[in-house]
Design a protein around this motif. Structure first.
Motif, PDB file in Angstrom:
ATOM      1  N   GLY A  47       0.688  -1.261   0.047  1.00 21.47           N
ATOM      2  CA  GLY A  47      -0.137   0.116   0.127  1.00 21.47           C
ATOM      3  C   GLY A  47       0.939   1.201  -0.037  1.00 21.47           C
ATOM      4  N   ALA A  48       2.070   1.188  -0.308  1.00 23.35           N
ATOM      5  CA  ALA A  48       3.069   2.335  -0.381  1.00 23.35           C
ATOM      6  C   ALA A  48       3.614   2.463  -1.720  1.00 23.35           C
ATOM      7  N   ASN A  49       4.375   3.536  -1.893  1.00 24.80           N
ATOM      8  CA  ASN A  49       5.172   3.859  -3.062  1.00 24.80           C
ATOM      9  C   ASN A  49       6.462   3.970  -2.821  1.00 24.80           C
ATOM     10  N   ALA A  50       7.235   3.140  -3.372  1.00 21.41           N
ATOM     11  CA  ALA A  50       8.906   3.021  -3.190  1.00 21.41           C
ATOM     12  C   ALA A  50       9.624   4.349  -3.279  1.00 21.41           C
ATOM     13  N   SER A  51       9.088   5.147  -4.361  1.00 21.64           N
ATOM     14  CA  SER A  51       9.909   6.377  -4.737  1.00 21.64           C
ATOM     15  C   SER A  51       9.591   7.434  -3.734  1.00 21.64           C
ATOM     16  N   THR A  52       8.517   7.388  -2.933  1.00 25.38           N
ATOM     17  CA  THR A  52       8.149   8.319  -1.893  1.00 25.38           C
ATOM     18  C   THR A  52       8.817   7.868  -0.561  1.00 25.38           C
ATOM     19  N   LEU A  53       9.250   6.841  -0.376  1.00 21.18           N
ATOM     20  CA  LEU A  53       9.831   6.459   0.932  1.00 21.18           C
ATOM     21  C   LEU A  53      11.205   6.842   1.212  1.00 21.18           C
ATOM     22  N   ASP A  54      11.469   7.531   2.112  1.00 20.82           N
ATOM     23  CA  ASP A  54      12.690   8.380   2.308  1.00 20.82           C
ATOM     24  C   ASP A  54      13.682   7.468   2.965  1.00 20.82           C
ATOM     25  N   ALA A  55      14.493   6.592   2.130  1.00 24.04           N
ATOM     26  CA  ALA A  55      15.367   5.602   2.805  1.00 24.04           C
ATOM     27  C   ALA A  55      16.425   5.452   1.759  1.00 24.04           C
ATOM     28  N   PRO A  56      17.670   5.228   2.363  1.00 20.33           N
ATOM     29  CA  PRO A  56      18.978   4.969   1.708  1.00 20.33           C
ATOM     30  C   PRO A  56      19.015   3.879   0.858  1.00 20.33           C
ATOM     31  N   ARG A  57      19.753   3.772   0.291  1.00 19.59           N
ATOM     32  CA  ARG A  57      20.113   2.315  -0.754  1.00 19.59           C
ATOM     33  C   ARG A  57      20.375   1.188   0.210  1.00 19.59           C
ATOM     34  N   VAL A  58      19.980   0.125  -0.134  1.00 19.66           N
ATOM     35  CA  VAL A  58      20.253  -0.985   0.609  1.00 19.66           C
ATOM     36  C   VAL A  58      21.585  -1.777   0.265  1.00 19.66           C
ATOM     37  N   SER A  59      22.441  -2.051   1.031  1.00 22.38           N
ATOM     38  CA  SER A  59      23.691  -2.974   0.730  1.00 22.38           C
ATOM     39  C   SER A  59      23.259  -4.235   0.875  1.00 22.38           C
ATOM     40  N   VAL A  60      23.797  -5.000  -0.473  1.00 22.82           N
ATOM     41  CA  VAL A  60      23.374  -6.187  -0.535  1.00 22.82           C
ATOM     42  C   VAL A  60      24.809  -6.923  -1.163  1.00 22.82           C
ATOM     43  N   ILE A  61      25.092  -7.607   0.299  1.00 25.41           N
ATOM     44  CA  ILE A  61      26.584  -8.471   0.049  1.00 25.41           C
ATOM     45  C   ILE A  61      26.386  -9.702  -0.278  1.00 25.41           C
ATOM     46  N   VAL A  62      26.977 -10.118  -1.225  1.00 34.07           N
ATOM     47  CA  VAL A  62      26.608 -11.536  -1.903  1.00 34.07           C
ATOM     48  C   VAL A  62      28.076 -12.243  -1.745  1.00 34.07           C
TER      49      VAL A  62
END
Length: 198
Positions: A47-62
């Motif tokens: 029920g939300a919009n990713a582009s409007t969430l104020d959040a930093p990039r997520v680091s994905v360590i593989v």
């Protein structure tokens, strides 16, 4: 994680920064391509919009193997022996391993962990553990039939776990943890069939 970055490839998308071993781009390429769309879709379902969430990039360590996977964890000794992926939403961090897993493939594992990030951000970290895990299993498209058998067997033996006990954490014992996952996904699937998350 900082030490691992030096020897690895880094690739950024709109919402993620992937760090993976050199020479593994054939495997990680689909993960990188899929990540933004997967995240946006999960957030939209909540029920939300990713582009409007104020959040930093997520680091994905593989990581290439189990040893590196365990070394990359911010909290030592805190992961289950069968885990092939971990998410730390408050740290904007996901860690997965390329070492073969007996249950899931790397794409399903990554989608599962991305779901944890989405649920945490949309709910403000208030989602109960059973809801968080149930949604992650469904979002990742993980196999459910085996979990139905697990829950049915426990039900017949009067061994189901109280859902209230799964609010904040899951049991540490493997068989009880698997039952907790089974109950969670079945309950969440039931809720989605009869209600809406929005």
């Amino acid at each position: 994680p900082t030490a691992l970055r030096a020897a690895n490839i880094t690739e950024q998308t709109r919402y993620f920064e992937f760090v993976y071993p050199d020479g593994y781009s054939r495997i990680t390429g689909p993960l990188v391509q899929d990540a933004d769309g997967t995240y946006e879709d999960y957030v939209r379902q909540l029920g939300a919009n990713a582009s409007t969430l104020d959040a930093p990039r997520v680091s994905v360590i593989v990581t290439a193997n189990r040893e590196d996977f365990e070394r990359a964890q911010p909290a030592k000794g805190g992961i289950d022996t069968w885990a092939a992926g971990t998410a730390y939403p408050s740290l904007d961090l996901i860690i997965v391993t390329l070492e073969p897993d007996q249950f899931f493939d790397i794409q399903a594992i990554t989608r599962h962990e991305i779901s944890h990030i989405a649920v945490h951000r949309v709910s403000g970290g208030r989602a109960p553990r059973w809801l968080d895990e149930g949604l992650a299993i469904l979002h990742a498209g993980e196999e459910v039939i085996g979990r139905v058998r697990t829950a049915a067997s426990a039900s017949m033996g009067g061994q189901l776990l109280p859902m209230a006990s799964l609010q904040r954490s899951f049991p540490s014992a493997t068989h009880k943890a698997q039952l907790a996952y089974a109950q969670s996904v079945l309950f969440v699937r039931y809720l989605l069939e009869h209600h809406t998350l929005k």
